[in-house]
Design an enzyme around this catalytic site. Structure first.
Site, mmCIF file in Angstrom:
data_model
loop_
_atom_site.group_PDB
_atom_site.id
_atom_site.type_symbol
_atom_site.label_atom_id
_atom_site.label_comp_id
_atom_site.label_asym_id
_atom_site.label_seq_id
_atom_site.Cartn_x
_atom_site.Cartn_y
_atom_site.Cartn_z
ATOM 1 N N LYS A 79 0.827 -1.214 0.000
ATOM 2 C CA LYS A 79 0.000 0.000 0.000
ATOM 3 C C LYS A 79 0.860 1.263 0.000
ATOM 4 O O LYS A 79 0.619 2.180 -0.769
ATOM 5 C CB LYS A 79 -0.917 0.057 1.233
ATOM 6 C CG LYS A 79 -1.965 -1.032 1.294
ATOM 7 C CD LYS A 79 -2.938 -0.788 2.447
ATOM 8 C CE LYS A 79 -2.316 -0.837 3.825
ATOM 9 N NZ LYS A 79 -1.817 -2.160 4.239
ATOM 10 N N ARG A 102 -10.066 1.401 8.853
ATOM 11 C CA ARG A 102 -9.703 -0.003 9.023
ATOM 12 C C ARG A 102 -10.757 -0.766 9.813
ATOM 13 O O ARG A 102 -10.633 -1.959 9.991
ATOM 14 C CB ARG A 102 -8.403 -0.064 9.829
ATOM 15 C CG ARG A 102 -7.163 -0.425 9.031
ATOM 16 C CD ARG A 102 -6.015 -0.332 10.022
ATOM 17 N NE ARG A 102 -4.866 -1.101 9.696
ATOM 18 C CZ ARG A 102 -3.737 -0.597 9.196
ATOM 19 N NH1 ARG A 102 -3.663 0.675 8.877
ATOM 20 N NH2 ARG A 102 -2.700 -1.363 8.989
ATOM 21 N N ARG A 152 11.117 -7.090 5.136
ATOM 22 C CA ARG A 152 11.089 -5.661 5.447
ATOM 23 C C ARG A 152 11.582 -5.419 6.878
ATOM 24 O O ARG A 152 12.298 -4.451 7.147
ATOM 25 C CB ARG A 152 9.666 -5.104 5.282
ATOM 26 C CG ARG A 152 9.595 -3.604 5.530
ATOM 27 C CD ARG A 152 8.223 -3.026 5.242
ATOM 28 N NE ARG A 152 7.245 -3.349 6.269
ATOM 29 C CZ ARG A 152 5.956 -2.987 6.227
ATOM 30 N NH1 ARG A 152 5.500 -2.317 5.175
ATOM 31 N NH2 ARG A 152 5.136 -3.308 7.196
ATOM 32 N N ARG A 194 11.427 -2.313 11.471
ATOM 33 C CA ARG A 194 10.135 -1.951 12.070
ATOM 34 C C ARG A 194 9.794 -2.956 13.153
ATOM 35 O O ARG A 194 9.797 -4.153 12.930
ATOM 36 C CB ARG A 194 9.051 -1.969 10.979
ATOM 37 C CG ARG A 194 8.583 -0.585 10.600
ATOM 38 C CD ARG A 194 7.519 -0.633 9.539
ATOM 39 N NE ARG A 194 6.238 -1.097 10.021
ATOM 40 C CZ ARG A 194 5.103 -0.908 9.353
ATOM 41 N NH1 ARG A 194 5.124 -0.281 8.190
ATOM 42 N NH2 ARG A 194 3.968 -1.358 9.838
ATOM 43 N N ARG A 225 -1.458 -9.249 12.927
ATOM 44 C CA ARG A 225 -1.953 -8.153 12.082
ATOM 45 C C ARG A 225 -2.817 -8.694 10.944
ATOM 46 O O ARG A 225 -3.823 -8.088 10.572
ATOM 47 C CB ARG A 225 -0.771 -7.345 11.523
ATOM 48 C CG ARG A 225 -0.170 -6.408 12.570
ATOM 49 C CD ARG A 225 1.282 -6.073 12.290
ATOM 50 N NE ARG A 225 1.486 -5.267 11.124
ATOM 51 C CZ ARG A 225 2.635 -5.226 10.440
ATOM 52 N NH1 ARG A 225 3.667 -5.955 10.835
ATOM 53 N NH2 ARG A 225 2.751 -4.456 9.394
HETATM 54 P P1 AMP Z 1 0.379 0.353 8.786
HETATM 55 O O1 AMP Z 1 1.616 1.121 8.574
HETATM 56 O O2 AMP Z 1 -0.797 0.907 8.001
HETATM 57 O O3 AMP Z 1 0.549 -1.118 8.550
HETATM 58 O O4 AMP Z 1 -0.012 0.529 10.313
HETATM 59 C C1 AMP Z 1 0.825 0.067 11.342
HETATM 60 C C2 AMP Z 1 0.055 -0.065 12.655
HETATM 61 O O5 AMP Z 1 -0.479 1.217 13.031
HETATM 62 C C3 AMP Z 1 -1.158 -0.981 12.603
HETATM 63 O O6 AMP Z 1 -0.811 -2.341 12.799
HETATM 64 C C4 AMP Z 1 -1.992 -0.425 13.761
HETATM 65 O O7 AMP Z 1 -1.482 -0.820 15.020
HETATM 66 C C5 AMP Z 1 -1.749 1.070 13.630
HETATM 67 N N1 AMP Z 1 -2.763 1.688 12.726
HETATM 68 C C6 AMP Z 1 -2.547 2.249 11.507
HETATM 69 N N2 AMP Z 1 -3.684 2.701 10.969
HETATM 70 C C7 AMP Z 1 -4.664 2.415 11.863
HETATM 71 C C8 AMP Z 1 -6.072 2.607 11.890
HETATM 72 N N3 AMP Z 1 -6.708 3.177 10.857
HETATM 73 N N4 AMP Z 1 -6.745 2.197 12.987
HETATM 74 C C9 AMP Z 1 -6.112 1.638 14.035
HETATM 75 N N5 AMP Z 1 -4.799 1.390 14.065
HETATM 76 C C10 AMP Z 1 -4.075 1.778 12.996
#
Ligand code: AMP
Length: 195
Positions: free
Chosen positions: A21, A96, A135, A141, A152
């Site tokens: 993404k 989400r 990654r 990370r 996740r």
């Molecule tokens: P991402 O970089 O989009 O994979 O997000 C990394 C982490 O941030 C996720 O696993 C969640 O813990 C948190 N996170 C990101 N976006 C959201 C969201 N819209 N709602 C809740 N938690 C989020």
């Protein structure tokens, strides 16, 4: 009379963790000239600056759980109200949950607008485990370890896939195979956007 189809400018990109993404979002915003709004990136910036929000977010992120909607929604509301998002934006990683969909609907209604396209990246979950482990090694990370990755993916399946149905009913979803090479995925997305 010719009917001109306008390129969507208020978009969402959705897909499981590791679907690409972020990478695709960078390319789309470059082509469309709209800002990318990634909740994950905003949380990570807060984590590295050790803000109050960052400390809270990290406790959820490291376990592979979602940060509570109340916190996340307020953060997005503030971001969408900024001037650069006036004429368009690409949301990456938000909404989400179904509750976040409702919240976003309300925010956009207040701004007198609505989403016009949802890009869904589809990838095999076992393949993304491998991508994310890689990654994790490269970027360090803290949520890219196997246990958190699997959690996740579970949380994505339980809480995020229902959204795709909602947006499908609204006729907004363009589904793209995210397992192809990066350039091919970008080309498919651009085609879906009519570019
Ligand atoms: P991402 O970089 O989009 O994979 O997000 C990394 C982490 O941030 C996720 O696993 C969640 O813990 C948190 N996170 C990101 N976006 C959201 C969201 N819209 N709602 C809740 N938690 C989020």
């Amino acid at each position: 009379m010719t009917t001109e189809t306008k390129t969507p400018s208020r978009l969402l990109i959705v897909g499981p963790p590791g679907a690409g993404k972020g990478t695709q979002a960078e390319r789309i915003v470059e082509a469309l000239g709209v800002p990318a709004i990634s909740t994950g990136d905003i949380f990570r910036a807060n984590v590295s600056q050790e803000t109050e929000l960052g400390v809270l977010a990290k406790s959820y992120m490291d376990r592979g759980e979602y940060v509570p909607d109340s916190v996340t929604n307020d953060m997005v509301r503030d971001r969408l109200a900024q001037d650069d998002a006036k004429d368009g934006f690409l949301l990456d990683g938000y909404p989400r949950t179904l509750a976040q969909v409702d919240a976003l609907d309300g925010m956009l209604k207040d701004l007198g607008t609505e989403l016009d396209c949802v890009i869904e990246l589809v990838v095999d979950h076992e393949a993304v485990v491998q991508r994310l482990l890689e990654r994790g090694k490269q970027q360090g990370r803290s949520d890219d370890n196997e246990e958190t990755i699997r959690r996740r993916l579970e949380v994505y399946t339980e809480q995020t896939t229902p959204l795709i149905e909602v947006y499908t009913e609204r006729g907004l979803v363009k589904t793209v195979d995210g397992s192809a090479a990066i350039d091919e995925v970008t080309a498919e997305i651009m085609k879906a956007l009519g570019r």
